[in-house]
Scaffold this active site. Structure first.
Site, short mmCIF file in Angstrom:
data_model
loop_
_atom_site.label_atom_id
_atom_site.label_comp_id
_atom_site.label_asym_id
_atom_site.label_seq_id
_atom_site.Cartn_x
_atom_site.Cartn_y
_atom_site.Cartn_z
N GLY A 75 0.84 -1.20 0.00
CA GLY A 75 0.00 0.00 0.00
C GLY A 75 0.87 1.24 0.00
O GLY A 75 2.07 1.19 0.31
N THR A 76 0.24 2.34 -0.32
CA THR A 76 0.99 3.58 -0.51
C THR A 76 1.62 4.08 0.80
O THR A 76 1.26 3.62 1.89
CB THR A 76 0.09 4.66 -1.16
N VAL B 119 -0.12 4.60 4.56
CA VAL B 119 -1.45 3.97 4.66
C VAL B 119 -1.62 3.14 5.94
O VAL B 119 -2.73 2.88 6.37
CB VAL B 119 -1.77 3.15 3.39
N LYS C 54 1.00 0.35 6.79
CA LYS C 54 1.63 -0.98 6.63
C LYS C 54 2.41 -1.40 7.87
O LYS C 54 2.30 -2.52 8.32
CB LYS C 54 2.57 -0.99 5.41
N THR D 112 2.16 -0.38 10.95
CA THR D 112 1.25 -0.60 12.07
C THR D 112 0.59 -1.97 11.93
O THR D 112 0.50 -2.74 12.89
CB THR D 112 0.18 0.53 12.10
N GLU E 112 10.96 -2.38 6.52
CA GLU E 112 11.80 -1.44 5.77
C GLU E 112 12.46 -0.56 6.82
O GLU E 112 11.74 0.02 7.64
CB GLU E 112 10.91 -0.47 4.99
N ASP F 134 6.70 -5.87 5.75
CA ASP F 134 6.25 -4.49 5.55
C ASP F 134 6.69 -4.05 4.14
O ASP F 134 7.85 -3.70 3.95
CB ASP F 134 6.93 -3.64 6.63
N GLU G 94 9.10 13.62 3.85
CA GLU G 94 7.80 13.33 3.21
C GLU G 94 6.86 14.53 3.31
O GLU G 94 6.14 14.85 2.35
CB GLU G 94 7.16 12.10 3.86
N1 ADP Z 1 -5.76 2.60 12.01
C1 ADP Z 1 -5.13 3.78 12.09
N2 ADP Z 1 -5.79 4.89 12.42
C2 ADP Z 1 -5.19 6.07 12.50
N3 ADP Z 1 -3.89 6.27 12.24
C3 ADP Z 1 -3.17 5.20 11.88
C4 ADP Z 1 -3.73 3.90 11.78
N4 ADP Z 1 -2.75 3.04 11.38
C5 ADP Z 1 -1.64 3.78 11.25
N5 ADP Z 1 -1.88 5.07 11.58
C6 ADP Z 1 -0.92 6.17 11.60
O1 ADP Z 1 -0.62 6.52 10.26
C7 ADP Z 1 0.77 6.84 10.15
C8 ADP Z 1 1.39 5.94 9.08
O2 ADP Z 1 1.33 4.60 9.52
P1 ADP Z 1 2.48 3.56 9.14
O3 ADP Z 1 2.06 2.25 9.74
O4 ADP Z 1 3.83 4.09 9.53
O5 ADP Z 1 2.32 3.56 7.55
P2 ADP Z 1 3.22 2.95 6.40
O6 ADP Z 1 4.10 1.89 7.02
O7 ADP Z 1 2.24 2.39 5.42
O8 ADP Z 1 3.96 4.09 5.81
C9 ADP Z 1 1.39 6.67 11.53
O9 ADP Z 1 1.42 7.94 12.16
C10 ADP Z 1 0.41 5.73 12.22
O10 ADP Z 1 0.39 5.91 13.63
N1 LIG Z 2 11.34 1.60 -4.00
C1 LIG Z 2 11.20 2.81 -3.44
N2 LIG Z 2 11.53 3.91 -4.13
C2 LIG Z 2 11.42 5.14 -3.60
N3 LIG Z 2 11.01 5.36 -2.35
C3 LIG Z 2 10.66 4.28 -1.64
C4 LIG Z 2 10.73 2.97 -2.13
N4 LIG Z 2 10.29 2.13 -1.17
C5 LIG Z 2 9.99 2.88 -0.11
N5 LIG Z 2 10.22 4.18 -0.40
C6 LIG Z 2 10.09 5.31 0.53
C7 LIG Z 2 8.72 5.84 0.72
C8 LIG Z 2 8.74 6.30 2.15
O1 LIG Z 2 9.25 7.63 2.22
C9 LIG Z 2 9.75 5.38 2.84
C10 LIG Z 2 9.14 4.27 3.63
O2 LIG Z 2 7.94 3.79 3.04
P1 LIG Z 2 6.61 3.49 3.91
O3 LIG Z 2 5.54 3.30 2.88
O4 LIG Z 2 6.38 4.62 4.84
O5 LIG Z 2 6.93 2.22 4.65
O6 LIG Z 2 10.54 4.85 1.81
#
Ligand code: ADP
Ligand SMILES: Nc1ncnc2c1ncn2[C@H]1C[C@H](O)[C@@H](COP(=O)(O)O)O1
Length: 222
Positions: free
Chosen positions: A19-20, A23, A25, A27, A43, A90, A159
């Site tokens: 997922g983007t 989103v 992942k 968590t 990651e 993840d 970001e």
């Molecule tokens: N179910 C949820 N409700 C609200 N916020 C959430 C939820 N799951 C994750 N978050 C928040 O969203 C942000 C991104 O979550 P994260 O798991 O780091 O995403 P990713 O790994 O996809 O980049 C974090 O601040 C996290 O605490």
């Molecule tokens: N393959 C990728 N190319 C560019 N950037 C990437 C790639 N994979 C992950 N990323 C970046 C995007 C986010 O800034 C961080 C971590 O990703 P997240 O979806 O928050 O786990 O790395």
């Protein structure tokens, strides 16, 4: 009986979360690994030597970053294989090429030669019969508004400083990418249908869905 046994999830399963950015992942990875007593494959953003540089200058660093991610994910793949599975991962390796590398190439921030070198390497490493695919890919989807607010809330400066258009483009690409993805079975979860932060118990409902889905997918394969 633990949740994994209760819902018939194989002990050696490898489940990847896609997922983007923002989103949820990571968590979800933590919650499912706790619920299933699986290992995690994350990651590692803090130790990535290219990520900050990349967000400051896509053109200069996109190739270096893709090679770095490919090497990291491949090492993780090897680790999961050596343990005999039982992992929540993840982000999938497929998103590196299907989303990130392709988007930067399409947008002109990765040049043709670098893109070709990267995709050749990716195909030689991943698109072979020897590369084990995950048993399940869980695709997390949500509205762009929710995702933007999560990126802001998480607070990674690189970001937050990136123009909204970048996240919008990525969000649209994810939708079409997942619609044509066929590397392994896909279970879609909408982020409005659960809330692991305020209601950690909902991880059992997710595990139940995963168990039902994996059993159905294995019946269909027979
Ligand atoms: N179910 C949820 N409700 C609200 N916020 C959430 C939820 N799951 C994750 N978050 C928040 O969203 C942000 C991104 O979550 P994260 O798991 O780091 O995403 P990713 O790994 O996809 O980049 C974090 O601040 C996290 O605490
Ligand atoms: N393959 C990728 N190319 C560019 N950037 C990437 C790639 N994979 C992950 N990323 C970046 C995007 C986010 O800034 C961080 C971590 O990703 P997240 O979806 O928050 O786990 O790395």
């Amino acid at each position: 009986m633990n949740l994994r046994e209760k819902y018939g999830i194989p002990q050696n399963a490898v489940i990847t979360i896609a997922g983007t950015v923002g989103v949820g992942k990571s968590t979800m990875t933590k919650a499912l690994a706790d619920a299933l007593q699986f290992r995690t494959s994350f990651e590692n953003v803090d130790t990535n030597p290219y990520l900050d540089l990349f967000y400051n200058d896509f053109e200069k660093w996109s190739f270096h970053l893709q090679i770095y991610f490919l090497a990291e994910r491949f090492k993780e793949q090897k680790r999961m294989f050596e343990y005999g599975g039982g992992f929540i991962q993840d982000r999938s390796i497929y998103e590196d090429t299907g989303i990130f590398a392709k988007m930067h190439w399409d947008k002109g921030t990765m040049n043709n030669v670098d893109y070709e070198t990267y995709t050749n390497l990716f195909e030689a490493m991943v698109m072979t019969p020897y590369f084990p695919h995950p048993d399940l890919l869980i695709y997390l989807e949500g509205s762009i508004e929710d995702i933007l607010s999560r990126i802001q809330e998480r607070g990674r400066a690189m970001e937050q400083q990136t123009p909204v258009d970048y996240w919008l483009e990525m969000h649209q690409r994810y939708e079409s990418w997942i619609n044509s993805f066929n590397g392994c079975p896909v279970l879609r979860l909408n982020i409005n249908d659960y809330d692991l932060l305020t209601n950690p118990e909902c991880s059992e409902q997710i595990v139940e869905r995963i168990g039902g889905f994996m059993q159905q997918a294995s019946i269909l394969r027979k």
